[in-house]
Write an enzyme that holds these catalytic residues in place. Structure first.
Site, mmCIF file in Angstrom:
data_model
loop_
_atom_site.group_PDB
_atom_site.id
_atom_site.type_symbol
_atom_site.label_atom_id
_atom_site.label_comp_id
_atom_site.label_asym_id
_atom_site.label_seq_id
_atom_site.Cartn_x
_atom_site.Cartn_y
_atom_site.Cartn_z
ATOM 1 N N ARG A 1 9.781 91.981 76.535
ATOM 2 C CA ARG A 1 10.552 92.978 76.845
ATOM 3 C C ARG A 1 11.471 93.004 78.199
ATOM 4 O O ARG A 1 11.164 92.657 78.970
ATOM 5 C CB ARG A 1 9.470 94.238 77.368
ATOM 6 C CG ARG A 1 10.217 95.449 78.027
ATOM 7 C CD ARG A 1 9.140 96.665 78.368
ATOM 8 N NE ARG A 1 7.870 96.454 78.682
ATOM 9 C CZ ARG A 1 7.663 96.489 80.047
ATOM 10 N NH1 ARG A 1 8.853 96.391 81.067
ATOM 11 N NH2 ARG A 1 6.378 96.442 80.646
ATOM 12 N N HIS B 1 9.643 98.913 81.691
ATOM 13 C CA HIS B 1 8.785 99.563 80.685
ATOM 14 C C HIS B 1 9.536 101.004 80.238
ATOM 15 O O HIS B 1 9.694 101.027 78.930
ATOM 16 C CB HIS B 1 7.552 100.319 81.389
ATOM 17 C CG HIS B 1 6.828 101.391 80.560
ATOM 18 N ND1 HIS B 1 6.358 100.848 79.453
ATOM 19 C CD2 HIS B 1 6.370 102.532 80.682
ATOM 20 C CE1 HIS B 1 5.513 102.289 78.818
ATOM 21 N NE2 HIS B 1 5.721 103.207 79.791
ATOM 22 N N TYR C 1 6.583 93.464 89.210
ATOM 23 C CA TYR C 1 5.418 92.563 88.724
ATOM 24 C C TYR C 1 5.756 91.424 87.832
ATOM 25 O O TYR C 1 4.887 90.588 87.307
ATOM 26 C CB TYR C 1 4.504 93.779 87.617
ATOM 27 C CG TYR C 1 5.345 94.440 86.738
ATOM 28 C CD1 TYR C 1 5.740 93.871 85.554
ATOM 29 C CD2 TYR C 1 5.835 95.598 86.895
ATOM 30 C CE1 TYR C 1 6.498 94.346 84.690
ATOM 31 C CE2 TYR C 1 6.589 96.277 85.919
ATOM 32 C CZ TYR C 1 6.770 95.772 84.743
ATOM 33 O OH TYR C 1 7.655 96.574 83.961
#
Lengths: 387, 343
Positions: free
Chosen positions: A273, A277, A286
């Site tokens: 990705r 998100h 992260y």
């Protein structure tokens, strides 16, 4: 304590469990250790050039769709958009391997797969715009509603495929889920039901590395997500999820297997990705830039473009043509999304039950009064609609 | 409802089921015979005929594709039923016991209850979820929950519970014929009980959503459903000696709720007690009492009282008689109605 054998008695000998044998041979179910690839390998020579060109056009359009939808969140036109930028190969292949009679069961990130299957881009976005939960008739398009809870749509795909087979229909269901979704109970129950019923289902796991912020290593201890298949008695397949030709081929084989009565397959597509998100997430918390950059060099659109130009199947004109078509789609989408949807608040009560209960009729009357008062105050007489 | 006439006709042609369990089995059988899209699925429903034998013989008569033993997984069972309904079937799901249905809650709440709404009416789900519920059969823990309040709190579901043999048949047939999902709560302690006999002559099947007056009376109304109906009927009988003429209303359907029948009764009698096994706090009785107060305040001569199970996790079987509301507890409440009215 020592067990003493009585003199003259036969010695006690534990016996093995009666007539145990494995239900199936696990070896053919195991995935190959390396994700299957086509682009940049010898296998590409066998691929149908027309299919590759079609995949390319859809990839370019899909990328543009993702960037346009993301831009719409910044303008406040979408409440949220979970981008599938970087995962377009999976989205496109999932849509294109299915026949018209087949069914697609998308997750909330799979808007693009629904669009690639032919759904109106605006109808596909109503959930994320916030005007309707599902902006289309699932039966008309054979696309289940975009599913927000994780993996709960997978048992639906199994039930539908099972029902179709009971009715004698030649229908396959393809269900999409992310790596995080594979930890949910419904994932397990769906795969187990599908295998036991030999239902014509294909499960596509898009392993994009993160469940919001949690990396795969904290999600599972399995050798790979595809390895989970063997525990259910179905084949597991690993594929390069950025290689549209490879995903298309692996899914095609799985769909063919399901259609011919061979039962379900679990396909794990290794992808990434590129965006956060959703637009509400901060991915820098992260993951590091170097990881993202490594995946940028493995971009699904670029992989296909390099393959096609390198083999002389695509030139500057072809690239331009694909980009123009994508821009046209984006402009149309932008224009239509900039119009306010017309809403009727009375619809809130229309589709709770086939027949409204007394209680809902009373509540609808209450809302009617409130709307009338509002309209009187604002001097409008549009029946509460279109505000 | 068009099934009413057909149902009455079918029943006269066959022997009348003697128990609620038989009536439920007959309703499944007749529904399957009439409509090939009706499929039964669940754990043990096939060869075994269900742990309560409700589905006995269905797999033999209709084949394992129509009455299917599934893997042991409630979310999977209900989730698969959703997909089957999406493709035009009418699944009837058996949850083996009340507390075993909880793993399927997400499917029920997020999908079964909402699919019609989510798709603006394009995709209704005609699913019947049969849940044996309630205590009084000596079951160990997780086998005696009264879970109706959870279901009632979820828009999109019908919640139905029969208390008589006739209603077990009629309401199950109506539920299966309904285009909306129905949680069909079966009071398991009435499965074989003589108390489950209808006090009236067999009546035609009524649509879901209508309460019925089981015993007319003038001095107070007992409002109840399912396993507590026989308790209330017995209490009403016993109360005659005390000079009480109690009316007993059997709700039959918790959603939709029949405000009309309940309010009409309470307006006649001026006093009401709601009786159920489920816990009192956050239980159905609070909602029912509130509705009565809102509609009948000026007719009430005493507060609406509730007789419910205690607010405790369902007790071990050797203690359950202390938890379940019995005749005495109902009569005590009725006596309090008098006291409250006088003070």
């Amino acid at each position: 304590m020592t067990v003493q054998e009585l003199p003259g008695a036969a010695a006690y000998r534990p016996t093995p469990p009666p007539a145990w044998k494995p239900l199936t041979d696990p070896a053919p179910l195991l995935p190959d250790p390396e994700p299957y690839r086509v682009l940049g390998t010898d296998a590409a020579a066998d691929a149908d050039p027309e299919l590759l060109l079609r995949l390319y056009a859809e990839l370019v359009r899909g990328r543009r769709y993702n960037t346009q939808a993301t831009a719409l969140t910044k303008q406040g036109r979408l409440a949220v958009y979970p981008s599938s930028t970087g995962q377009e190969a999976c989205e496109i292949a999932a849509a294109l391997v299915l026949e018209e009679r087949d069914w697609l069961f998308p997750s909330y990130r799979d808007t693009l797969a629904a669009v690639a299957r032919g759904l109106d881009p605006v109808e596909a976005l109503t959930l994320l715009r916030g005007d309707r939960h599902t902006g289309y008739d699932p039966r008309e398009h054979r696309i289940a509603p975009l599913c927000t809870p994780l993996a709960t749509q997978l048992p639906h795909a199994v039930g539908l495929a099972h029902a179709a087979r009971l009715k004698g229909d030649d229908v396959v269901a393809l269900a999409m889920v992310g790596d995080g979704g594979t930890s949910e109970g419904d994932f397990h129950e769906a795969l187990n039901f599908a295998a036991v019923w030999k239902a014509p289902v294909v499960f596509l796991v898009q392993n994009n590395g993160f469940a919001i912020s949690v990396p795969l290593a904290k999600q599972t201890a399995a050798p790979s997500l595809a390895h989970k298949a063997v525990g259910y008695g179905m084949p597991g397949r690993l594929v390069d999820g950025n290689d549209a030709a490879a995903v298309h081929q692996v899914l095609s084989e799985a769909v063919e297997r399901a259609r011919s009565g061979g039962g379900p397959t679990l396909v794990e597509a290794i992808t990434y990705r590129m965006d956060a998100h959703t637009n509400a997430d901060d991915a820098t918390r992260y993951r590091g830039d170097s990881e993202v950059e490594a995946w940028r060099a493995h971009d699904p659109v670029q992989l296909m473009e390099r393959e096609l130009t390198g083999r002389g199947l695509l030139g500057a004109d072809g690239i331009e043509e694909a980009r123009t078509a994508a821009e046209r789609m984006a402009a149309g989408l932008r224009e239509r999304m900039n119009a306010d949807p017309v809403l009727d608040p009375m619809d809130l009560f229309t589709h709770v039950y086939a027949e409204q209960t007394t209680q809902l009729r009373e509540q609808a009357a209450r809302l009617r009064v409130e709307l009338d008062a509002e309209n009187e105050q604002h001097g409008t007489d549009d029946g509460g609609a279109g505000r | 409802m068009t099934t009413a006439a057909a149902t009455a006709g079918e029943r006269t042609a066959k022997a009348k089921p003697a128990t609620m369990a038989q009536a439920l089995g007959r309703a499944l059988r007749d529904s399957m015979a009439q409509d090939p899209s009706v499929h039964v699925l669940g754990e043990d429903v096939g060869t075994l005929g269900g742990v309560f034998r409700i589905t006995d013989g269905l797999a033999k008569e209709f084949g394992e594709d129509r009455c299917t033993d599934t893997p042991l997984a409630e979310a999977g069972i209900l989730g698969a039923a959703v997909g089957m309904a999406m493709y035009g079937l009418r699944p009837v799901v058996e949850m083996q016991f009340d507390a075993f249905a909880y793993p399927a809650f997400e499917q029920l709440i997020s999908h079964v209850a909402k699919m019609r709404n989510r798709t603006a009416g394009a995709m209704p789900l005609p699913i019947t979820v049969r849940v044996p519920y309630g205590g009084g059969i000596g079951g160990v823990e997780h086998h005696s929950d009264s879970s109706e309040a959870y279901y009632m709190a979820t828009p999109g579901l019908h919640v139905v519970t029969p208390a008589t043999v006739d209603d077990a048949y009629g309401l199950l047939r109506a539920s299966i014929a309904s285009d909306d999902p129905v949680v069909f709560l079966e009071p398991k302690r009435l499965y074989w009980s003589k108390a489950a006999w209808s006090p009236h002559a067999p009546a035609p099947v009524e649509p879901i959503g209508r309460a019925v007056v089981r015993r007319p009376g003038r001095s107070a109304t007992l409002i109840t459903y399912g396993p507590s109906l026989p308790v209330c009927m017995e209490a009403a009988q016993a109360a005659v000696e005390e000079g009480w003429d109690l009316e007993v209303v059997d709700l039959r359907s918790l959603v939709p709720f029949d405000d009309e029948t309940v309010a009409a009764s309470v307006r006649r009698t001026g006093r009401a007690v709601v009786v159920h096994e489920s816990t009192g706090f956050g239980g159905p009785g609070g909602e029912i009492a509130a509705r009565i107060t809102e509609r009948c305040f000026h007719h009430l001569e005493a507060p609406v009282l509730r007789v419910a199970g205690f607010d405790i996790p369902y007790p071990p079987p050797m203690q359950e008689r202390h938890h379940l509301p019995g005749v005495d507890r109902v009569l005590d409440a009725v006596a309090r109605l008098q006291w409250e009215a006088e003070h």
